[in-house]
Structure formats: structure tokens, C-alpha cells
Design a protein around this motif. Structure first.
Motif, PDB file in Angstrom:
ATOM      1  N   PRO A  70       0.838  -1.200   0.000  1.00  0.00           N
ATOM      2  CA  PRO A  70       0.000   0.000   0.000  1.00  0.00           C
ATOM      3  C   PRO A  70       0.875   1.253   0.000  1.00  0.00           C
ATOM      4  O   PRO A  70       1.973   1.253   0.557  1.00  0.00           O
ATOM      5  N   PRO A  71       0.415   2.321  -0.632  1.00  0.00           N
ATOM      6  CA  PRO A  71       1.226   3.539  -0.686  1.00  0.00           C
ATOM      7  C   PRO A  71       1.380   4.165   0.698  1.00  0.00           C
ATOM      8  O   PRO A  71       0.525   4.006   1.568  1.00  0.00           O
ATOM      9  N   LYS A  72       2.480   4.872   0.883  1.00  0.00           N
ATOM     10  CA  LYS A  72       2.733   5.597   2.121  1.00  0.00           C
ATOM     11  C   LYS A  72       3.039   7.048   1.783  1.00  0.00           C
ATOM     12  O   LYS A  72       3.602   7.340   0.732  1.00  0.00           O
ATOM     13  N   LEU A  73       2.685   7.921   2.696  1.00  0.00           N
ATOM     14  CA  LEU A  73       2.982   9.333   2.551  1.00  0.00           C
ATOM     15  C   LEU A  73       4.187   9.681   3.422  1.00  0.00           C
ATOM     16  O   LEU A  73       4.414   9.042   4.447  1.00  0.00           O
ATOM     17  N   PRO A  74       4.945  10.710   3.034  1.00  0.00           N
ATOM     18  CA  PRO A  74       6.087  11.109   3.863  1.00  0.00           C
ATOM     19  C   PRO A  74       5.637  11.526   5.263  1.00  0.00           C
ATOM     20  O   PRO A  74       4.585  12.150   5.422  1.00  0.00           O
ATOM     21  N   LYS A  75       6.429  11.203   6.261  1.00  0.00           N
ATOM     22  CA  LYS A  75       6.059  11.510   7.649  1.00  0.00           C
ATOM     23  C   LYS A  75       5.918  13.012   7.873  1.00  0.00           C
ATOM     24  O   LYS A  75       5.170  13.452   8.730  1.00  0.00           O
ATOM     25  N   GLU A  76       6.614  13.815   7.096  1.00  0.00           N
ATOM     26  CA  GLU A  76       6.543  15.267   7.241  1.00  0.00           C
ATOM     27  C   GLU A  76       5.148  15.816   6.943  1.00  0.00           C
ATOM     28  O   GLU A  76       4.808  16.913   7.366  1.00  0.00           O
ATOM     29  N   MET A  77       4.336  15.040   6.229  1.00  0.00           N
ATOM     30  CA  MET A  77       2.979  15.495   5.911  1.00  0.00           C
ATOM     31  C   MET A  77       2.047  15.408   7.125  1.00  0.00           C
ATOM     32  O   MET A  77       1.009  16.044   7.146  1.00  0.00           O
ATOM     33  N   GLU A  78       2.422  14.595   8.098  1.00  0.00           N
ATOM     34  CA  GLU A  78       1.671  14.435   9.345  1.00  0.00           C
ATOM     35  C   GLU A  78       0.274  13.843   9.146  1.00  0.00           C
ATOM     36  O   GLU A  78      -0.607  14.028   9.985  1.00  0.00           O
ATOM     37  N   ILE A  79       0.064  13.161   8.041  1.00  0.00           N
ATOM     38  CA  ILE A  79      -1.171  12.404   7.827  1.00  0.00           C
ATOM     39  C   ILE A  79      -0.797  11.035   7.260  1.00  0.00           C
ATOM     40  O   ILE A  79       0.300  10.866   6.733  1.00  0.00           O
TER      41      ILE A  79
END
Length: 174
Positions: free
Chosen positions: A30-39
Motif C-alpha cells: 500500500p502507498p505511504k505518505l512522507p512523515k513530514e505530511m503528518e497524515i
């Protein structure tokens, strides 16, 4: 154990490992978002689009995700997050979108990065080695001030449409 049995055992184990390696390489994560996005992307989200052309020699490519979030929880997180800003985009980011949308359209026809009237944006520059402050330990920047001073991009832009609860995630590495 005879030589023949040892060879059969060796080749059997080798084929088993090769087969399992191919299986795990083809398993889609599953895709992941960068942690810096905070979501994050919870399981109850609906992935409307997922395209990634990264790979090849230097890992250049484009990643496009369109994610439908249920409810208003993600918008509340975005409002509190440090690096999210209310739309409209800055002039530099508008120019960045204009310059890079040709690349997006060439790779992913009929797709453009939408700019909703009501929403938020997140920008992260991952190509800052020559542009960051000498005292900074960070490997990313959230400032788009020097983005257009170069011809290569390693950047992330996310736009959240607050009316539709849709996140448009765009990552470009050139």
C-alpha cells in the motif's frame, strides 16, 4: 548423503528461494505518505489513482496518488500540521505546477493536478543540498523560494480538496 542427493537438495532449495523472491517482489504494497505530511492513509480510504514511474538508472520519475478520505478527520489533522498551508499556491508553486504538468501529462495522459478553491497544500523540496543553510541538518526544505532557480526537481506537492475530502499527491524526481 550421496553427491546426487546433495545436488538435488541444493537446486530444490535454490528454486524455492527464487520462487518465493519473485512472489514477494510482485506483491503490491500500500502507498505511504512522507512523515513530514503528518497524515497517513488509513485502511478505510479509497485509492482512486496510484501511478508511479520511478525506477530506472537514477530513480527519476513521477508518483501520483489520488486518495478519497472518509469524514473530516484528515482535514482537522491538516489544519494542525506545521507544513500545510491554505490555498491558493504561492507564485513559485503555481509556476512549478505549470512547468511539471507537461511531464505529468506525458506519462499519465488526461491527468492534471487540480487546484480546488477550498483546501490546503503541502510542499517539500528534497533537492536542497546546494540551497539549504550551512547550519541546517535537515535533508528537506519546506520553502519554495529557490525552487525555480534550477532545472531539476526532487519535490513533493500535495493538495487537499476540503470540499471533496480528496488528497492529490504529486512527487517528481528529475
Amino acid at each position: 548423503m550421496s553427491k546426487r542427493k546433495k545436488r538435488l537438495l541444493f537446486w530444490g532449495i535454490a528454486l524455492l528461494l527464487l520462487g518465493s523472491g519473485i512472489f514477494f517482489l510482485n506483491t503490491q504494497r500500500p502507498p505511504k505518505l512522507p512523515k513530514e505530511m503528518e497524515i497517513t492513509i488509513p485502511k478505510d480510504c479509497k485509492i482512486l489513482e496510484d501511478f508511479d514511474s520511478h525506477g530506472g538508472l537514477l530513480g527519476d520519475g513521477v508518483r501520483c496518488l489520488v486518495i478519497q478520505y472518509p469524514g473530516e478527520e484528515v482535514e482537522q489533522k491538516i489544519r494542525k500540521a506545521e507544513h500545510w498551508h491554505t490555498l491558493p499556491l504561492t507564485e513559485n508553486l503555481e509556476e512549478f505546477v505549470a512547468r511539471s504538468s507537461g511531464l505529468l501529462e506525458n506519462i499519465y495522459p488526461d491527468k492534471k493536478l487540480p487546484l480546488p478553491e477550498n483546501g490546503y497544500y503541502f510542499f517539500m523540496d528534497r533537492f536542497i543540498e546546494d540551497y539549504r543553510d550551512k547550519d541546517s541538518q535537515s535533508k528537506v526544505s519546506f520553502d519554495d523560494g529557490k525552487l525555480l532557480e534550477r532545472h531539476a526537481y526532487n519535490s513533493t506537492l500535495a493538495i487537499f480538496d476540503a470540499e471533496e475530502n480528496i488528497l492529490y499527491y504529486y512527487e517528481i524526481d528529475t
